[in-house]
Design an enzyme around this catalytic site. Structure first.
Site, PDB file in Angstrom:
ATOM      1  N   GLU A 144      33.958  41.445  26.587  1.00 22.84           N
ATOM      2  CA  GLU A 144      33.466  40.175  27.141  1.00 22.84           C
ATOM      3  C   GLU A 144      32.004  40.230  27.555  1.00 22.84           C
ATOM      4  O   GLU A 144      31.301  39.222  27.536  1.00 22.84           O
ATOM      5  CB  GLU A 144      34.319  39.721  28.322  1.00 22.84           C
ATOM      6  CG  GLU A 144      35.727  39.258  27.944  1.00 22.84           C
ATOM      7  CD  GLU A 144      36.742  40.375  27.907  1.00 22.84           C
ATOM      8  OE1 GLU A 144      36.351  41.567  27.961  1.00 22.84           O
ATOM      9  OE2 GLU A 144      37.954  40.073  27.828  1.00 22.84           O
TER      10      GLU A 144
ATOM     11  N   GLN B 275      46.472  39.249  36.979  1.00 19.40           N
ATOM     12  CA  GLN B 275      45.147  38.930  36.439  1.00 19.40           C
ATOM     13  C   GLN B 275      44.443  37.817  37.212  1.00 19.40           C
ATOM     14  O   GLN B 275      43.715  37.006  36.646  1.00 19.40           O
ATOM     15  CB  GLN B 275      45.227  38.597  34.950  1.00 19.40           C
ATOM     16  CG  GLN B 275      45.690  39.815  34.144  1.00 19.40           C
ATOM     17  CD  GLN B 275      45.423  39.712  32.661  1.00 19.40           C
ATOM     18  OE1 GLN B 275      45.493  38.627  32.088  1.00 19.40           O
ATOM     19  NE2 GLN B 275      45.130  40.835  32.031  1.00 19.40           N
TER      20      GLN B 275
END
Ligand code: TPP
Ligand code: MG
Lengths: 165, 577
Positions: free
Chosen positions: B56, B119
């Site tokens: 990312e 998460q």
């Protein structure tokens, strides 16, 4: 030098934390901070009491102004203004003498006794921060302070000029 | 339903449709649980091309490179938690250099936010100090508005990254709401100023016309506001020397006779000397960064400073400006040119000043020694310049190679030079080059990197194969963290603590393993030939591993704590070992 900033901003989650974050990240002092929505519920008004020299304050003001959800920033202490703070002091008075002293001092400062038990008075006082501090000092000499809570300073400019969007 | 005229879409569809309607061409991203619905909506989309990166951080750098090369907003989509936190370095990089980005991050459902759900990361909180603004969207119907505002905020005023956090329940494909993308954005609390105040313009013009030893000092603001033409015209009208910051290179052509080079820590002798001796400094879109000023207490003692910036917080932050002008560089320079036109006064004669500057130029502070048996890094950049006719987009990583690429490749145009100036992020260069190449598929795009930096995002070789992104990687391989080693040589008695890159991979084989072309060159006589061969392979990614002298230093270099023009000009005996 003590300065008071008035900030008008969007009443949205996250807006306050951006302001507080900016102060902490840059090591600027916050002496007190108050926040609530204004007569227009979509807007919040923050009053921050801070300290610093002119240069630091100019940078703070610009940084706050730069935040996307801030509409206006004004340094109140630059012009004639009114500032107020409210304090609630819970005082333990052991004997008659002390109780009398608490009542007398509250009167002199135009405070109000808002709660009483046999041995404990809770006094409310409204004034500038200096007055609030002076009152606390006097109470400390007269009796035993159990607890104080201060609202932090709020302020508004004198005259016709106002902080509007 | 009252909104009969609006199409009913799910939140996930709204995300994709908003991007389409805002004209987004490339979306750099990586999927995960919280954004699966958005990815599903992307599946059938044909207008927005999604590029699946391999980390990312690289998605953000690639979007950033795209934004720097085009001036458009770069776009990123990542999942919650680790996907979001992996973007932080990229966001900080863009923030420091004022690059417009929108980062869409997935979030756990609103119903479990704050419960340490799987998460879950407070992305708005994590990114708060490094974004221009952020949104946590709470209702599907708010999605188009938030995204449209994000793009508007990212690119207007002083540009910067904006985060839009999207909880999973609001992008639920089963719940539809009216899609309403605002055509015009109006944010009452956000009104970026654009034009300079006429009184300040007048003061600035008076100073400029009467200056005897002026310098125009410009930074990334010229690039961001597309003010290169205006800057060049102003410099020519007034016959003034121009110096650029690391971020401002290309603001005026590096080949322009009035360009005196980069200034600052590794600036040219003539640039730093001119600044120190200046009577008037006209600063535009630059922020008197500590890598420029050296000791602020000793900074340019005789200069009256005119400082033009779109961001008032940049003005008088480190160096007090005498004439502050808040406004966009392009508009303010235009105002100044118009004002000059309308006055009768002529600019001062600067021939004595130019004579002085030319004497400083004759010191030739960028001269360097070459050898028969080893390549030096400066040569590599000059070879790159030759082979690409000075027309390539050059991205760089961080270290000595970055400074060489800044100093030895004269950039002719704005946006041609792309580097992480403010944050100094190793690992930026390669993914950034991907973004540039996607934006300009016909142009030569070179990533000048080092053996340390390239390993920070080397995994993107796979992305380049998948989407056929044939950038050229120019690896200036000195088997060390050269810039760290240079400081250790100069300031730590040569104690090279952990700055030697032991066990380097065979970059040629590595590149081949990823399906690309690898080349290696060690002989100075072969350099131009190999470089030309690499660039001749238009459709292939080529990794050129160039083995160079391990002891080269970047010069000139400012002496810490000194004036802006206190510099070491070249290797002192015994220093570079
Ligand atoms: C992410 C990150 N970590 C650490 C640094 C500190 N740093 C600056 S330059 C440098 C060395 C870079 O080595 P290399 O990429 O080989 O370039 P060279 O200086 O050798 O040309 C390091 C470690 C940084 N800028 N970025
Ligand atoms: Mg190296």
């Amino acid at each position: 030098m003590r300065r008071i900033l008035s900030i008008l901003l969007e009443n949205e989650p996250g807006a306050l934390s951006r302001i507080v974050g900016l102060f902490s990240q840059r090591g600027y002092n916050i002496d007190s901070l108050t926040v609530a929505h204004t007569d227009d519920e979509t807007l919040s008004r923050i009053t921050i009491s801070t300290r610093g020299d002119q240069r630091v304050l100019e940078q703070i003001t610009k940084q706050v102004n730069k935040l996307v959800d801030v509409l206006k920033v004004r340094e109140l202490t630059e012009r004639p203004h009114i500032e107020r703070e409210i304090v609630l002091v819970k005082i333990f008075a052991e004997n008659n003498e002390q109780r009398e002293e608490v009542k007398r001092s509250a009167d002199i400062f135009r405070g109000q006794i808002v709660d009483v038990t046999a041995r404990v008075y809770t006094v409310q006082l409204l004034g500038t921060s200096e007055k609030v501090e002076a009152f606390i000092d006097v109470m400390r000499e007269n009796a035993t302070i159990l607890e104080t809570v201060r609202s932090g300073t709020v302020g508004i400019g004198r005259g016709e000029k106002s902080l509007t969007p | 339903m009252e909104n009969n005229d609006k199409p009913m879409l799910s939140g996930a569809q709204m995300v994709v449709k908003s991007l389409e309607d805002l004209g987004v061409k490339y979306l750099f991203g990586y999927p995960g649980g919280a954004v699966l619905d958005i990815y599903d909506a992307l599946f059938e989309n044909e207008k927005v091309e999604h590029i699946l990166v391999r980390h990312e951080q690289a998605a953000v750098h690639a979007a950033d490179g795209y934004a720097r090369a085009t001036g458009d907003v770069g776009s990123v989509l990542v999942t919650s938690g680790p996907g979001a936190t992996n973007t932080i370095t990229g966001i900080a990089t863009a923030y420091m250099d004022s690059i417009p980005l929108v980062v869409l991050s997935g979030q756990v459902p609103t119903t479990v936010i704050g419960e340490d759900a799987f998460q879950e990361t407070d992305m708005v909180g994590c990114s708060r100090p490094i974004v221009k603004h952020s949104f946590l969207v709470k209702k599907a119907e708010d999605i188009p508005g938030a995204i449209a505002k994000a793009y508007y905020i990212a690119k207007t005023g002083r540009p910067g990254p904006v985060v839009v956090d999207l909880p999973k329940d609001i992008v639920n494909p089963l719940i539809k709401a009216p899609y309403d993308l605002p055509e015009e954005i109006n944010i009452r609390s956000y009104k970026p100023s654009s034009k300079g105040h006429p009184r300040q313009i007048k003061k600035a013009v008076e100073l400029l016309l009467n200056a005897k030893q002026p310098v125009i000092y410009t930074g990334g603001g010229i690039i961001a506001s597309e003010a290169s033409k205006e800057l060049t015209k102003l410099a020519e009208t007034l016959n003034m020397p121009v110096t650029n910051t690391l971020m401002g290179l290309g603001g005026i052509s590096g080949t322009h006779p009035q360009f005196i080079g980069m200034l600052g820590m590794h600036g040219t002798y003539e640039a730093n000397k001119s600044m120190h001796s200046a009577d008037v400094i006209f600063a535009v879109g630059a922020r008197f960064d500590d890598r420029v000023t050296n000791n602020v207490a000793k900074f340019c003692p005789n200069a009256t400073i005119v400082h033009v910036d779109v961001d008032p917080t940049s003005i008088s932050k480190t160096i007090q400006a005498h004439v502050p002008v808040v406004g966009e560089a392009k508009k303010v320079i235009k105002q100044i040119l118009e004002h000059i036109d309308s006055t009768d006064s002529k600019p001062s004669d600067l021939s004595a000043w130019w004579q002085q500057i030319n004497e400083w130029r004759n010191v030739k502070s960028l001269a360097y020694e070459t050898f028969d048996d080893k390549i030096v890094p400066q040569q590599v950049i000059e070879s790159l310049y030759k082979v690409t006719n000075g027309d390539a987009y050059v991205t760089s990583d961080v270290g000595q190679h970055q400074m060489f690429a800044a100093l030895y490749y004269p950039y002719k145009k704005p946006r041609q030079w792309i580097n992480s100036g403010g944050l100094g992020t190793m690992g930026f260069g390669f993914p950034a080059a991907m973004g540039v190449k996607l934006a300009f598929p016909d142009a030569d795009v070179a990533c000048v990197t080092g053996d340390g930096s390239i390993q920070m995002n080397i995994q993107e070789l796979a992305t380049c194969l998948q989407y056929n992104i044939p950038v050229k990687i120019v690896n200036i391989n000195n088997s060390s963290l050269g810039m760290v080693k240079q400081w250790q040589s100069m300031f730590y008695n040569g104690r090279h603590s952990h700055s030697y890159m032991d066990s380097l991979p065979d970059f040629v084989k590595l590149t081949e393993a990823y399906g690309h072309v690898g080349m290696r060159v060690t002989d100075p006589a072969e350099l131009d030939k190999v470089m030309a061969e690499a660039f001749a392979l238009k459709d292939r990614l080529v990794f050129i591993d160039i083995i160079v002298d391990q002891n080269s230093h970047v010069y000139p270099m400012q002496i810490k704590g000194g004036k802006i023009d206190d510099m070491v000009l070249a290797n002192k005996e015994g220093e570079s070992n």
